[in-house]
Design a protein around this motif. Structure first.
Motif, PDB file in Angstrom:
ATOM      1  N   ILE A 118       0.854  -1.182   0.000  1.00  0.00           N
ATOM      2  CA  ILE A 118       0.000   0.000   0.000  1.00  0.00           C
ATOM      3  C   ILE A 118       0.894   1.238   0.000  1.00  0.00           C
ATOM      4  CG2 ILE A 118      -1.950  -1.116   1.155  1.00  0.00           C
ATOM      5  CD1 ILE A 118      -1.020   0.051   3.799  1.00  0.00           C
ATOM      6  N   ALA A 119       0.299   2.406  -0.225  1.00  0.00           N
ATOM      7  CA  ALA A 119       1.073   3.647  -0.251  1.00  0.00           C
ATOM      8  C   ALA A 119       1.489   4.048   1.165  1.00  0.00           C
ATOM      9  CB  ALA A 119       0.251   4.762  -0.876  1.00  0.00           C
ATOM     10  N   GLU A 120       2.652   4.699   1.283  1.00  0.00           N
ATOM     11  CA  GLU A 120       3.120   5.144   2.589  1.00  0.00           C
ATOM     12  C   GLU A 120       2.145   6.134   3.216  1.00  0.00           C
ATOM     13  OE1 GLU A 120       7.155   7.081   4.625  1.00  0.00           O
ATOM     14  OE2 GLU A 120       7.136   6.485   2.514  1.00  0.00           O
ATOM     15  N   GLY A 121       1.531   6.975   2.391  1.00  0.00           N
ATOM     16  CA  GLY A 121       0.535   7.906   2.902  1.00  0.00           C
ATOM     17  C   GLY A 121      -0.667   7.194   3.497  1.00  0.00           C
ATOM     18  N   THR A 122      -1.018   6.045   2.916  1.00  0.00           N
ATOM     19  CA  THR A 122      -2.131   5.248   3.447  1.00  0.00           C
ATOM     20  C   THR A 122      -1.790   4.706   4.827  1.00  0.00           C
ATOM     21  OG1 THR A 122      -2.762   4.613   1.194  1.00  0.00           O
ATOM     22  CG2 THR A 122      -3.653   3.285   2.989  1.00  0.00           C
ATOM     23  N   VAL A 123      -0.532   4.300   5.010  1.00  0.00           N
ATOM     24  CA  VAL A 123      -0.083   3.828   6.321  1.00  0.00           C
ATOM     25  C   VAL A 123      -0.262   4.932   7.351  1.00  0.00           C
ATOM     26  CG1 VAL A 123       1.910   3.060   7.677  1.00  0.00           C
ATOM     27  CG2 VAL A 123       1.545   2.161   5.373  1.00  0.00           C
ATOM     28  N   LYS A 124       0.150   6.148   7.012  1.00  0.00           N
ATOM     29  CA  LYS A 124       0.041   7.274   7.937  1.00  0.00           C
ATOM     30  C   LYS A 124      -1.423   7.550   8.304  1.00  0.00           C
ATOM     31  CE  LYS A 124       4.223   9.597   6.286  1.00  0.00           C
ATOM     32  NZ  LYS A 124       4.768  10.807   5.617  1.00  0.00           N
ATOM     33  N   VAL A 125      -2.306   7.439   7.333  1.00  0.00           N
ATOM     34  CA  VAL A 125      -3.727   7.667   7.594  1.00  0.00           C
ATOM     35  C   VAL A 125      -4.265   6.597   8.537  1.00  0.00           C
ATOM     36  CG1 VAL A 125      -6.026   7.663   6.563  1.00  0.00           C
ATOM     37  CG2 VAL A 125      -4.161   8.885   5.440  1.00  0.00           C
ATOM     38  N   HIS A 126      -3.922   5.330   8.262  1.00  0.00           N
ATOM     39  CA  HIS A 126      -4.380   4.241   9.128  1.00  0.00           C
ATOM     40  C   HIS A 126      -3.895   4.439  10.558  1.00  0.00           C
ATOM     41  CE1 HIS A 126      -6.475   1.817   6.291  1.00  0.00           C
ATOM     42  NE2 HIS A 126      -5.421   1.446   5.595  1.00  0.00           N
ATOM     43  N   LEU A 127      -2.613   4.771  10.720  1.00  0.00           N
ATOM     44  CA  LEU A 127      -2.060   4.940  12.065  1.00  0.00           C
ATOM     45  C   LEU A 127      -2.703   6.112  12.784  1.00  0.00           C
ATOM     46  CD1 LEU A 127       1.743   4.225  11.516  1.00  0.00           C
ATOM     47  CD2 LEU A 127       0.085   2.807  12.732  1.00  0.00           C
ATOM     48  N   SER A 128      -2.959   7.197  12.065  1.00  0.00           N
ATOM     49  CA  SER A 128      -3.599   8.354  12.671  1.00  0.00           C
ATOM     50  C   SER A 128      -4.986   7.990  13.201  1.00  0.00           C
ATOM     51  CB  SER A 128      -3.718   9.483  11.640  1.00  0.00           C
ATOM     52  OG  SER A 128      -4.409  10.588  12.173  1.00  0.00           O
ATOM     53  N   MET A 129      -5.726   7.206  12.424  1.00  0.00           N
ATOM     54  CA  MET A 129      -7.067   6.790  12.839  1.00  0.00           C
ATOM     55  C   MET A 129      -7.001   5.835  14.032  1.00  0.00           C
ATOM     56  SD  MET A 129      -8.791   6.252   9.067  1.00  0.00           S
ATOM     57  CE  MET A 129     -10.364   5.713   9.747  1.00  0.00           C
ATOM     58  N   VAL A 130      -6.025   4.923  14.012  1.00  0.00           N
ATOM     59  CA  VAL A 130      -5.874   3.961  15.106  1.00  0.00           C
ATOM     60  C   VAL A 130      -5.488   4.682  16.403  1.00  0.00           C
ATOM     61  CG1 VAL A 130      -4.489   2.044  15.964  1.00  0.00           C
ATOM     62  CG2 VAL A 130      -5.363   1.989  13.634  1.00  0.00           C
ATOM     63  N   TYR A 131      -4.519   5.596  16.314  1.00  0.00           N
ATOM     64  CA  TYR A 131      -4.099   6.325  17.514  1.00  0.00           C
ATOM     65  C   TYR A 131      -5.267   7.104  18.113  1.00  0.00           C
ATOM     66  CZ  TYR A 131       0.701   5.422  15.909  1.00  0.00           C
ATOM     67  OH  TYR A 131       1.857   4.823  15.498  1.00  0.00           O
ATOM     68  N   ARG A 132      -6.067   7.709  17.241  1.00  0.00           N
ATOM     69  CA  ARG A 132      -7.225   8.457  17.726  1.00  0.00           C
ATOM     70  C   ARG A 132      -8.202   7.518  18.435  1.00  0.00           C
ATOM     71  NH1 ARG A 132      -9.105  10.229  13.159  1.00  0.00           N
ATOM     72  NH2 ARG A 132      -7.539  11.868  13.041  1.00  0.00           N
ATOM     73  N   ALA A 133      -8.395   6.326  17.860  1.00  0.00           N
ATOM     74  CA  ALA A 133      -9.308   5.352  18.470  1.00  0.00           C
ATOM     75  C   ALA A 133      -8.792   4.871  19.822  1.00  0.00           C
ATOM     76  CB  ALA A 133      -9.507   4.165  17.525  1.00  0.00           C
ATOM     77  N   LEU A 134      -7.471   4.759  19.949  1.00  0.00           N
ATOM     78  CA  LEU A 134      -6.877   4.292  21.203  1.00  0.00           C
ATOM     79  C   LEU A 134      -6.739   5.401  22.242  1.00  0.00           C
ATOM     80  CD1 LEU A 134      -3.974   1.983  19.895  1.00  0.00           C
ATOM     81  CD2 LEU A 134      -6.115   1.263  20.967  1.00  0.00           C
ATOM     82  N   GLY A 135      -6.907   6.648  21.805  1.00  0.00           N
ATOM     83  CA  GLY A 135      -6.742   7.765  22.726  1.00  0.00           C
ATOM     84  C   GLY A 135      -5.287   8.094  22.995  1.00  0.00           C
ATOM     85  N   VAL A 136      -4.404   7.839  21.990  1.00  0.00           N
ATOM     86  CA  VAL A 136      -2.975   8.109  22.157  1.00  0.00           C
ATOM     87  C   VAL A 136      -2.490   8.978  20.999  1.00  0.00           C
ATOM     88  CG1 VAL A 136      -2.618   5.927  23.383  1.00  0.00           C
ATOM     89  CG2 VAL A 136      -2.276   6.007  20.898  1.00  0.00           C
ATOM     90  N   LYS A 137      -1.227   9.430  21.118  1.00  0.00           N
ATOM     91  CA  LYS A 137      -0.694  10.346  20.113  1.00  0.00           C
ATOM     92  C   LYS A 137       0.436   9.765  19.279  1.00  0.00           C
ATOM     93  CE  LYS A 137      -1.889  14.536  22.692  1.00  0.00           C
ATOM     94  NZ  LYS A 137      -1.382  15.797  23.303  1.00  0.00           N
ATOM     95  N   ASN A 138       1.045   8.655  19.718  1.00  0.00           N
ATOM     96  CA  ASN A 138       2.188   8.126  18.983  1.00  0.00           C
ATOM     97  C   ASN A 138       2.349   6.627  19.216  1.00  0.00           C
ATOM     98  OD1 ASN A 138       3.579   7.833  21.542  1.00  0.00           O
ATOM     99  ND2 ASN A 138       4.011  10.029  21.435  1.00  0.00           N
ATOM    100  N   ARG A 139       3.382   6.035  18.597  1.00  0.00           N
ATOM    101  CA  ARG A 139       3.583   4.587  18.666  1.00  0.00           C
ATOM    102  C   ARG A 139       3.920   4.110  20.074  1.00  0.00           C
ATOM    103  NH1 ARG A 139       6.390   2.121  13.287  1.00  0.00           N
ATOM    104  NH2 ARG A 139       5.554   3.598  11.779  1.00  0.00           N
ATOM    105  N   VAL A 140       4.736   4.873  20.774  1.00  0.00           N
ATOM    106  CA  VAL A 140       5.142   4.439  22.114  1.00  0.00           C
ATOM    107  C   VAL A 140       3.926   4.373  23.033  1.00  0.00           C
ATOM    108  CG1 VAL A 140       6.526   5.010  24.132  1.00  0.00           C
ATOM    109  CG2 VAL A 140       7.488   5.313  21.852  1.00  0.00           C
ATOM    110  N   ALA A 141       3.076   5.386  22.961  1.00  0.00           N
ATOM    111  CA  ALA A 141       1.874   5.373  23.791  1.00  0.00           C
ATOM    112  C   ALA A 141       0.937   4.241  23.381  1.00  0.00           C
ATOM    113  CB  ALA A 141       1.156   6.724  23.685  1.00  0.00           C
TER     114      ALA A 141
END
Length: 224
Positions: A188-211
């Motif tokens: 998939i496109a790298e931009g798609t990865v960023k979108v997926h991660l942004s949505m997941v972090y929002r769902a988890l209530g966190v701001k980054n990978r470590v959190a």
């Protein structure tokens, strides 16, 4: 299974090899062989003709390239490998910096054999190892939003509320893979990865990978 240890204290080599062999015997599939290579510095590792490595165990303090720059360099040179940091320093800011730089785990060198074996058991299974005391601290300081999913409900939430692709992206991100590698692996496109991660972090209530990693590990959820 190919493992490279980079540590300038040769006394560490035999002990690490022995623990790896013991843990590998517990975990290995039929016919799988452990190939172990121990080196003194990053330059020797980069001179290896064999780059098909599964796990790099990297000491934080090394001659030559060292610390976070060494971690970043090894992630670039051995793109398909998990790179787990070993360090005599285990303060929470130190651990956080290593994880934020993309390490696939952090193992304190102060550990005894039992704790070290437990950590190696996890990273050999391509999971991320983080000291329990760091997870506890993150849980205390992070706070909790009113609508945040409780840890005991997180597994069900991840299974029902995230798409299959989002779960795939999150699992690879929590292994320490950079967005570029995740995109290549999932085609998939790298931009798609960023979108997926942004949505997941929002769902988890966190701001980054470590959190996100702390949330998932606190809840005892296994992704993959």
């Amino acid at each position: 299974m190919r493992v490279v240890l980079i540590d300038d204290h040769e006394l560490i080599w035999n002990g690490t090899r022995r623990l790896l062999e013991e843990v590998h015997r517990e975990l290995r599939t039929e016919g799988e062989v452990l190939h172990f290579t121990a080196l003194r510095d990053v330059a020797q590792a980069c001179a290896l003709p064999q780059r098909d490595v599964d796990l790099v165990l990297l000491d934080y303090h090394l001659p030559g390239l060292s610390g976070l720059p060494a971690l970043l360099h090894m992630r670039q040179e051995f793109e398909g490998a998990s790179v787990c940091m070993l360090s005599a320093e285990s303060g929470r800011e130190h651990i956080r910096a290593v994880l934020e730089a993309g390490a696939s785990g952090f193992i304190p060198k102060s550990y005894g054999e039992a704790d070290m074996a437990a950590a190696l058991r996890l990273v050999l299974r391509q999971r991320v190892y983080v000291p329990a005391e760091f997870l506890f601290f993150e849980d205390v300081v992070r706070g909790q939003e009113a609508d945040e999913v409780r840890n005991e409900d997180l597994a069900q939430f991840l299974g029902s509320e995230l798409s299959g692709r989002q779960r795939q992206v999150l699992a690879l991100a929590l292994q320490g893979l950079p967005n570029k590698s995740i995109a290549r692996r999932l085609d998939i496109a790298e931009g798609t990865v960023k979108v997926h991660l942004s949505m997941v972090y929002r769902a988890l209530g966190v701001k980054n990978r470590v959190a996100a990693l702390c949330r998932v590990m606190q809840a005892g959820v296994v992704l993959g």
